[in-house]
Scaffold this motif. Structure first.
Motif, PDB file in Angstrom:
ATOM      1  N   LEU A 158      -7.444   2.714   2.354  1.00  0.00           N
ATOM      2  CA  LEU A 158      -6.771   3.880   2.651  1.00  0.00           C
ATOM      3  C   LEU A 158      -5.629   3.584   3.195  1.00  0.00           C
ATOM      4  O   LEU A 158      -4.436   4.392   3.297  1.00  0.00           O
ATOM      5  CB  LEU A 158      -7.660   4.531   3.930  1.00  0.00           C
ATOM      6  CG  LEU A 158      -8.929   5.384   3.481  1.00  0.00           C
ATOM      7  CD1 LEU A 158      -9.313   5.874   4.938  1.00  0.00           C
ATOM      8  CD2 LEU A 158      -8.691   6.520   2.850  1.00  0.00           C
ATOM      9  N   ASP A 159      -4.944   2.440   3.735  1.00  0.00           N
ATOM     10  CA  ASP A 159      -3.806   1.929   3.915  1.00  0.00           C
ATOM     11  C   ASP A 159      -2.632   2.097   3.089  1.00  0.00           C
ATOM     12  O   ASP A 159      -1.570   2.065   3.232  1.00  0.00           O
ATOM     13  CB  ASP A 159      -3.958   0.448   4.533  1.00  0.00           C
ATOM     14  CG  ASP A 159      -4.392   0.198   5.834  1.00  0.00           C
ATOM     15  OD1 ASP A 159      -4.686   1.170   6.622  1.00  0.00           O
ATOM     16  OD2 ASP A 159      -4.840  -0.893   6.218  1.00  0.00           O
ATOM     17  N   THR A 160      -3.261   2.024   1.654  1.00  0.00           N
ATOM     18  CA  THR A 160      -2.382   2.184   0.573  1.00  0.00           C
ATOM     19  C   THR A 160      -2.070   3.496   0.168  1.00  0.00           C
ATOM     20  O   THR A 160      -1.334   3.939  -0.912  1.00  0.00           O
ATOM     21  CB  THR A 160      -2.854   1.450  -0.714  1.00  0.00           C
ATOM     22  OG1 THR A 160      -3.993   2.146  -1.151  1.00  0.00           O
ATOM     23  CG2 THR A 160      -3.165   0.054  -0.378  1.00  0.00           C
ATOM     24  N   ILE A 161      -2.669   4.514   0.782  1.00  0.00           N
ATOM     25  CA  ILE A 161      -2.356   6.170   0.787  1.00  0.00           C
ATOM     26  C   ILE A 161      -1.506   6.633   1.996  1.00  0.00           C
ATOM     27  O   ILE A 161      -1.556   6.174   3.145  1.00  0.00           O
ATOM     28  CB  ILE A 161      -3.748   6.923   0.698  1.00  0.00           C
ATOM     29  CG1 ILE A 161      -4.675   6.325  -0.344  1.00  0.00           C
ATOM     30  CG2 ILE A 161      -3.327   8.186   0.808  1.00  0.00           C
ATOM     31  CD1 ILE A 161      -6.057   6.893  -0.514  1.00  0.00           C
ATOM     32  N   ILE A 162      -0.553   7.150   1.539  1.00  0.00           N
ATOM     33  CA  ILE A 162       0.745   7.692   2.335  1.00  0.00           C
ATOM     34  C   ILE A 162       0.594   8.721   3.126  1.00  0.00           C
ATOM     35  O   ILE A 162       0.589   8.605   4.295  1.00  0.00           O
ATOM     36  CB  ILE A 162       1.889   7.719   1.556  1.00  0.00           C
ATOM     37  CG1 ILE A 162       2.280   6.402   0.973  1.00  0.00           C
ATOM     38  CG2 ILE A 162       3.098   8.355   2.434  1.00  0.00           C
ATOM     39  CD1 ILE A 162       3.606   6.608  -0.123  1.00  0.00           C
ATOM     40  N   LYS A 163      -0.064  10.175   2.549  1.00  0.00           N
ATOM     41  CA  LYS A 163      -0.188  11.043   3.141  1.00  0.00           C
ATOM     42  C   LYS A 163      -1.394  11.065   4.068  1.00  0.00           C
ATOM     43  O   LYS A 163      -2.484  10.841   3.718  1.00  0.00           O
ATOM     44  CB  LYS A 163      -0.051  12.389   2.349  1.00  0.00           C
ATOM     45  CG  LYS A 163       1.033  12.637   1.530  1.00  0.00           C
ATOM     46  CD  LYS A 163       0.814  13.724   0.754  1.00  0.00           C
ATOM     47  CE  LYS A 163       2.377  13.919  -0.081  1.00  0.00           C
ATOM     48  NZ  LYS A 163       2.112  15.169  -0.885  1.00  0.00           N
ATOM     49  N   LYS A 164      -1.263  11.438   5.436  1.00  0.00           N
ATOM     50  CA  LYS A 164      -2.360  11.529   6.263  1.00  0.00           C
ATOM     51  C   LYS A 164      -3.443  12.494   5.695  1.00  0.00           C
ATOM     52  O   LYS A 164      -4.737  12.187   6.068  1.00  0.00           O
ATOM     53  CB  LYS A 164      -1.781  12.453   7.628  1.00  0.00           C
ATOM     54  CG  LYS A 164      -3.111  12.529   8.522  1.00  0.00           C
ATOM     55  CD  LYS A 164      -2.614  13.025   9.898  1.00  0.00           C
ATOM     56  CE  LYS A 164      -3.818  13.301  10.748  1.00  0.00           C
ATOM     57  NZ  LYS A 164      -3.295  13.867  12.179  1.00  0.00           N
TER      58      LYS A 164
END
Length: 149
Positions: A125-131
């Protein structure tokens, strides 16, 4: 790129997804869902990129899981994860490569392996930008863990 072949790839991918979302599929509908996923993969192999092919393997893993053909699902989930990590792909695709493995290991009642994949999925999930994208992914993991097996 042949536009007609791309339209076919998209059409079969979306038709497959319609079956995934359908509750109470019959055995013949499960077979049709699997066939559609392979048709989508075929057309993506003609006109798509590596990521389209990886996503096709993810979808094939999912349809086999939906049809309770777990060994086949595991084969494709492992292939999806292997290709995703070999290509150093991150974001949604990395998360869903782990998600596919979480799903099949959960259904196989191999909870130690499921939990290992879940940890990696959460780390990805750390590689996904949008909350909101992270929240969506987390909710998809929660759905898997609620599946009775």
């Amino acid at each position: 790129m042949n536009i007609d072949e791309k339209k076919e790839a998209i059409k079969y991918f979306n038709k497959t997804w319609d079956f995934i979302e359908k509750e109470d599929r019959s055995p013949s509908e499960n077979l049709e869902m699997i066939d559609l996923a392979f048709k989508s993969k075929y057309y993506w192999s003609l006109v798509g990129t590596k990521i389209n092919f990886i996503r096709s393997n993810w979808q094939i893993s999912r349809v086999f899981a939906e049809a309770n053909l777990l060994e086949a699902s595991l084969y494709y989930s492992k292939k999806c994860l292997e290709d995703t990590t070999n290509e150093k792909i991150t974001g949604f695709d990395l998360f869903f490569a782990y998600e596919a493995n979480v799903r099949v290991y959960h259904l196989m009642k191999r909870f130690d392996l499921r939990d290992n994949m879940k940890v990696k999925a959460l780390e990805s999930l750390d590689t996904i930008i949008k909350k909101e994208d992270k929240e969506y992914c987390t909710s998809e993991l929660e759905k898997i863990l609620k599946i009775q097996c």
